[in-house]
Design an enzyme around this catalytic site. Structure first.
Site: not given
Ligand code: CO8
Length: 260
Positions: A66, A111, A114, A134
Site C-alpha cells: 500500500a 499489500g 496480499e 506492516e
C-alpha cells in the site's frame, strides 16, 4: 493510467505501472484494478479470457505494498473503509472463475504480497523478496494477509512472517509453499504465460469446481469438506465437458473442452 489491462490469446494481463514508487498501491490504483476486473469478468463471460497474469513494471519490484504516504493522517473510519476496499478488490481476484498467477520478479511486500496471495498461483524468480512488513510501521496487514497467508502456509509460519515483518527470500518462499514455483529470470509476462499454459487446456468448469472444493473444504471440517467434494464431483459429471473428456478418452483422442 498506472494499471494497464490487455487481453490477447485468451489471457488477461494486468500490469502495475508505477515504477517510481515500486508499483505501490494507491487508492486510485486499487480503483483502477477494480475497473479492470469488471472488464476481465465480462471477458470471462463472453469466453474471451481463460487466465489472468499479474505483473509489475521495472526490474526491482512486483509491488511494494500500500502507498504508505497515503495512509498517514487519515481518520479511523477512512482506514476502515480503505481496508474494506482493498479486501473487496482482492476478494474479487480470488473469486474469478479462471486461474490467475502473480509473477514476482522483485519486491512483493505488504499489500503487494496480499495482491499475489489473492491469485490462484504465485511464481517467483531468484531475485524475488517478499513479506508482510506492516509490523515495522506499527501496523498489521489489512488487505487479507493475516487470513490468506496462514491458510496457504500454516499458522506457525504465517505468525513468524507477520510478527517479525522479515523478508522471505525466493528459495524459502518456494520451500514453504508461499510461491508455487521458482522460475528462471525472464520477461514477467512470458513467464506467466509459460506457467499458466498447462492449466488452460482443461475445461474452465472443472477447474473452477476443483478450486471451489479445495478452498471451501480447507475452511471447514473434513466431513463437511468431503460433502462439498461429493456434491461438486457429482455436479462435474453433468457438464458437456465431462461427456467430451470421457468420450475423448475412450476414442483415444485429445479432448476439446468448450466450458459448458
Ligand atoms: N509506499 C509508497 N512509496 C513507496 C513504497 C510504499 N509502500 N515503497 C517504496 N516506495 C517508494 C520510496 O519512498 C521511494 O520513493 P522516492 O524515490 O521518491 O524516495 C521509491 O519507492 C524507491 O524506494 P526505495 O528507495 O526505498 O528503494 P529500496 O530498493 O532502497 O527499498 C523497499 C525497497 C525495501 C521495498 C523499501 O522501499 C520499503 O521498505 N518499502 C516499504 C515496504 C512496505 O513497508 N510495504 C508495506 C506497506 S503497508 C501495506 O501494504 C498495508 C497496510 C495496511 C493497509 C490498510 C488499509 C487502510
Amino acid at each position: 493510467m498506472a494499471v494497464e489491462l490487455s487481453i490477447q490469446e485468451g489471457l488477461a494481463h494486468l500490469h502495475l505501472n508505477r515504477p517510481k514508487a515500486l508499483n505501490a498501491l494507491s487508492f486510485e490504483i486499487l480503483q483502477e484494478i477494480n475497473t479492470a476486473l469488471a472488464n476481465i469478468e465480462q471477458s470471462i463471460e463472453s469466453r474471451h479470457v481463460r487466465g489472468l497474469i499479474i505483473t509489475g513494471e521495472g526490474e526491482k519490484s512486483f509491488c511494494a505494498g500500500a502507498d504508505i504516504t497515503e495512509l498517514m493522517g487519515r481518520t479511523l473510519s477512512q482506514q476502515h473503509e480503505g481496508a474494506r476496499i482493498g479486501q473487496e478488490v482482492f476478494n474479487r481476484i480470488a473469486a474469478l472463475r479462471i486461474p490467475s498467477v502473480a509473477v514476482i520478479h522483485g519486491y512483493a511486500f505488504g499489500g503487494g504480497l496480499e495482491l499475489a496471495l489473492s491469485c490462484t498461483f504465485r511464481i517467483a524468480t531468484a531475485r524475488a523478496k517478499m513479506g508482510l512488513p506492516e509490523i515495522k510501521l506499527g501496523l498489521i496487514p489489512g488487505y487479507g494477509g493475516t487470513q490468506r497467508l496462514p491458510r496457504l502456509i500454516g499458522e506457525g509460519r504465517a505468525t513468524d512472517i507477520i510478527l517479525s515483518g522479515r523478508t522471505v527470500e525466493a528459495n524459502e518462499a518456494e520451500r514453504i509453499g508461499l510461491v508455487t514455483r521458482l522460475v528462471e529470470d525472464g520477461q514477467p509476462y512470458t513467464l506467466g504465460v509459460e506457467f499458466l499454459t498447462p492449466y488452460l487446456k482443461h475445461g474452465l468448469l472443472a477447474l473452477d469446481m476443483a478450486r471451489q472444493a479445495i478452498s471451501r473444504g480447507v475452511q471447514t471440517t473434513l466431513s463437511e469438506g468431503l460433502k462439498i467434494e461429493r456434491d461438486l464431483s457429482t455436479l462435474s459429471f453433468q457438464t458437456k465437458d465431462a461427456h467430451e473428456g470421457m468420450t475423448a478418452f475412450v476414442e483415444k483422442r485429445q479432448a476439446v473442452f468448450k466450458d459448458h
